[in-house]
Design a protein around this motif. Sequence first.
Motif, PDB file in Angstrom:
ATOM      1  N   ALA A  12       0.821  -1.210   0.000  1.00 29.10           N
ATOM      2  CA  ALA A  12       0.000   0.000   0.000  1.00 29.10           C
ATOM      3  C   ALA A  12       0.856   1.262   0.000  1.00 29.10           C
ATOM      4  CB  ALA A  12      -0.937   0.002   1.202  1.00 29.10           C
ATOM      5  N   GLU A  13       2.087   1.184   0.499  1.00 31.16           N
ATOM      6  CA  GLU A  13       2.979   2.339   0.546  1.00 31.16           C
ATOM      7  C   GLU A  13       3.649   2.610  -0.799  1.00 31.16           C
ATOM      8  OE1 GLU A  13       5.697   1.740   3.792  1.00 31.16           O
ATOM      9  OE2 GLU A  13       4.068   1.571   5.235  1.00 31.16           O
ATOM     10  N   ILE A  14       3.707   1.623  -1.669  1.00 33.03           N
ATOM     11  CA  ILE A  14       4.414   1.776  -2.950  1.00 33.03           C
ATOM     12  C   ILE A  14       3.849   2.926  -3.788  1.00 33.03           C
ATOM     13  CG2 ILE A  14       4.914   0.653  -5.164  1.00 33.03           C
ATOM     14  CD1 ILE A  14       5.415  -1.930  -3.570  1.00 33.03           C
ATOM     15  N   PRO A  15       2.533   3.073  -3.954  1.00 35.61           N
ATOM     16  CA  PRO A  15       2.047   4.209  -4.752  1.00 35.61           C
ATOM     17  C   PRO A  15       2.500   5.565  -4.200  1.00 35.61           C
ATOM     18  CG  PRO A  15       0.303   2.605  -4.455  1.00 35.61           C
ATOM     19  CD  PRO A  15       1.436   2.183  -3.563  1.00 35.61           C
ATOM     20  N   PHE A  16       2.533   5.704  -2.876  1.00 32.03           N
ATOM     21  CA  PHE A  16       2.998   6.963  -2.280  1.00 32.03           C
ATOM     22  C   PHE A  16       4.499   7.149  -2.488  1.00 32.03           C
ATOM     23  CE2 PHE A  16      -1.026   6.450  -0.023  1.00 32.03           C
ATOM     24  CZ  PHE A  16      -1.552   7.714  -0.189  1.00 32.03           C
ATOM     25  N   ALA A  17       5.254   6.058  -2.461  1.00 33.12           N
ATOM     26  CA  ALA A  17       6.700   6.138  -2.746  1.00 33.12           C
ATOM     27  C   ALA A  17       6.921   6.591  -4.188  1.00 33.12           C
ATOM     28  CB  ALA A  17       7.371   4.789  -2.491  1.00 33.12           C
ATOM     29  N   GLU A  42      14.447   6.302  -8.252  1.00 31.92           N
ATOM     30  CA  GLU A  42      14.248   7.297  -7.188  1.00 31.92           C
ATOM     31  C   GLU A  42      13.396   6.738  -6.052  1.00 31.92           C
ATOM     32  OE1 GLU A  42      14.588  10.937  -5.191  1.00 31.92           O
ATOM     33  OE2 GLU A  42      15.679  10.301  -6.989  1.00 31.92           O
ATOM     34  N   ALA A  43      12.436   5.889  -6.369  1.00 32.88           N
ATOM     35  CA  ALA A  43      11.547   5.296  -5.353  1.00 32.88           C
ATOM     36  C   ALA A  43      12.130   4.038  -4.724  1.00 32.88           C
ATOM     37  CB  ALA A  43      10.189   4.972  -5.975  1.00 32.88           C
ATOM     38  N   HIS A  44      13.255   3.540  -5.279  1.00 33.17           N
ATOM     39  CA  HIS A  44      13.900   2.308  -4.793  1.00 33.17           C
ATOM     40  C   HIS A  44      12.962   1.106  -4.900  1.00 33.17           C
ATOM     41  CE1 HIS A  44      17.149   4.850  -3.412  1.00 33.17           C
ATOM     42  NE2 HIS A  44      16.270   5.574  -2.743  1.00 33.17           N
ATOM     43  N   ILE A  45      12.330   1.017  -6.083  1.00 28.74           N
ATOM     44  CA  ILE A  45      11.455  -0.128  -6.356  1.00 28.74           C
ATOM     45  C   ILE A  45      11.801  -0.679  -7.743  1.00 28.74           C
ATOM     46  CG2 ILE A  45       9.540   0.749  -4.941  1.00 28.74           C
ATOM     47  CD1 ILE A  45       8.173   1.507  -7.686  1.00 28.74           C
ATOM     48  N   SER A  46      11.311  -1.869  -8.027  1.00 26.79           N
ATOM     49  CA  SER A  46      11.523  -2.466  -9.349  1.00 26.79           C
ATOM     50  C   SER A  46      10.468  -1.942 -10.326  1.00 26.79           C
ATOM     51  CB  SER A  46      11.424  -3.987  -9.260  1.00 26.79           C
ATOM     52  OG  SER A  46      10.091  -4.359  -8.959  1.00 26.79           O
ATOM     53  N   ARG A  47      10.774  -2.085 -11.607  1.00 27.53           N
ATOM     54  CA  ARG A  47       9.782  -1.731 -12.625  1.00 27.53           C
ATOM     55  C   ARG A  47       8.536  -2.613 -12.466  1.00 27.53           C
ATOM     56  NH1 ARG A  47      11.100   1.266 -17.214  1.00 27.53           N
ATOM     57  NH2 ARG A  47       9.755  -0.038 -18.509  1.00 27.53           N
ATOM     58  N   GLN A  52       2.774  -3.089 -11.209  1.00 29.06           N
ATOM     59  CA  GLN A  52       1.718  -3.736 -10.436  1.00 29.06           C
ATOM     60  C   GLN A  52       0.673  -2.710  -9.995  1.00 29.06           C
ATOM     61  OE1 GLN A  52       3.845  -5.683  -7.261  1.00 29.06           O
ATOM     62  NE2 GLN A  52       3.822  -7.652  -8.325  1.00 29.06           N
ATOM     63  N   HIS A  53       1.095  -1.457  -9.913  1.00 27.82           N
ATOM     64  CA  HIS A  53       0.204  -0.400  -9.431  1.00 27.82           C
ATOM     65  C   HIS A  53      -0.315   0.523 -10.528  1.00 27.82           C
ATOM     66  CE1 HIS A  53       0.841  -1.291  -5.180  1.00 27.82           C
ATOM     67  NE2 HIS A  53       2.071  -1.586  -5.532  1.00 27.82           N
ATOM     68  N   PHE A  54       0.514   0.788 -11.526  1.00 28.09           N
ATOM     69  CA  PHE A  54       0.163   1.780 -12.544  1.00 28.09           C
ATOM     70  C   PHE A  54       0.548   1.303 -13.932  1.00 28.09           C
ATOM     71  CE2 PHE A  54       1.335   4.184  -8.652  1.00 28.09           C
ATOM     72  CZ  PHE A  54       0.077   4.660  -8.342  1.00 28.09           C
ATOM     73  N   SER A  55      -0.247   1.705 -14.914  1.00 28.06           N
ATOM     74  CA  SER A  55       0.061   1.335 -16.298  1.00 28.06           C
ATOM     75  C   SER A  55       1.095   2.273 -16.917  1.00 28.06           C
ATOM     76  CB  SER A  55      -1.203   1.318 -17.153  1.00 28.06           C
ATOM     77  OG  SER A  55      -1.798   2.600 -17.158  1.00 28.06           O
ATOM     78  N   ASP A  56       1.164   3.519 -16.408  1.00 33.55           N
ATOM     79  CA  ASP A  56       2.167   4.473 -16.879  1.00 33.55           C
ATOM     80  C   ASP A  56       2.295   5.582 -15.835  1.00 33.55           C
ATOM     81  OD1 ASP A  56       0.225   6.574 -17.354  1.00 33.55           O
ATOM     82  OD2 ASP A  56      -0.204   5.687 -19.307  1.00 33.55           O
ATOM     83  N   LYS A  57       3.204   6.510 -16.066  1.00 28.55           N
ATOM     84  CA  LYS A  57       3.471   7.554 -15.065  1.00 28.55           C
ATOM     85  C   LYS A  57       2.290   8.507 -14.876  1.00 28.55           C
ATOM     86  CE  LYS A  57       6.012  10.263 -18.449  1.00 28.55           C
ATOM     87  NZ  LYS A  57       7.331  10.717 -18.861  1.00 28.55           N
ATOM     88  N   ARG A  58       1.468   8.688 -15.878  1.00 28.54           N
ATOM     89  CA  ARG A  58       0.317   9.573 -15.740  1.00 28.54           C
ATOM     90  C   ARG A  58      -0.776   8.973 -14.845  1.00 28.54           C
ATOM     91  NH1 ARG A  58       3.128  10.656 -19.916  1.00 28.54           N
ATOM     92  NH2 ARG A  58       3.421  12.786 -20.610  1.00 28.54           N
TER      93      ARG A  58
END
Length: 191
Positions: A12-17, A42-47, A52-58
């Motif tokens: 749940a914290e990943i989207p905020f990161a 920058e978020a220290h996560i994998s692609r 898993q959370h978003f289809s693109d940056k927008r």
Amino acid sequence: MHSHNEDASEKAEIPFAILGALERLLCTSSLSEISVTAICEEAHISRAAFYQHFSDKREVGKWHYGLLCAQHLDNVGSMGYRQANLAMLEGFSRYRSYYSNAFVEQGEQSLFQYALYEREKKLEQIIFEDKGVAYSVAFSYQIAAFNAAAVQAVVTWIQQDMRMPHARMAELLDVIIPPKIREALEGCESG
């Protein structure tokens, strides 16, 4: 060993990161210049975690805007419209660089168009479904017109670098809400 709740909390914290990473990157680059790879670094996560959370940056902004919008409108009944607006404006301020950049983009897939659509849909859901106000074309039109004015006012405030104090902006948003919509959202009787 992680418990299921810890894993869910971390997920749940990943989207905020991701949103925080975008906010930091936007201090030196425009949204169009930032890659998903840069966001992930920058978020220290994998692609994979990103996708898993978003289809693109927008989609990141659409998710956060949807969250703020839902919280804002859900809180009107308990906080009143002005206080709920103040909380929403403070939410935008936490990610000032993101929203300043995201609301510049134009087109059908822009955050502005998403904001118009999602907020109007949420307003109608609360008023007609949750509060049980009788549907009419005229009232639906009034909701659409009010929504367009309120979204445009907030976008203008964001694009002007949020120079107007939050409390003053919340006060101005409070002035433009039609009485019938206020009554429906706040659960007040006219009178």
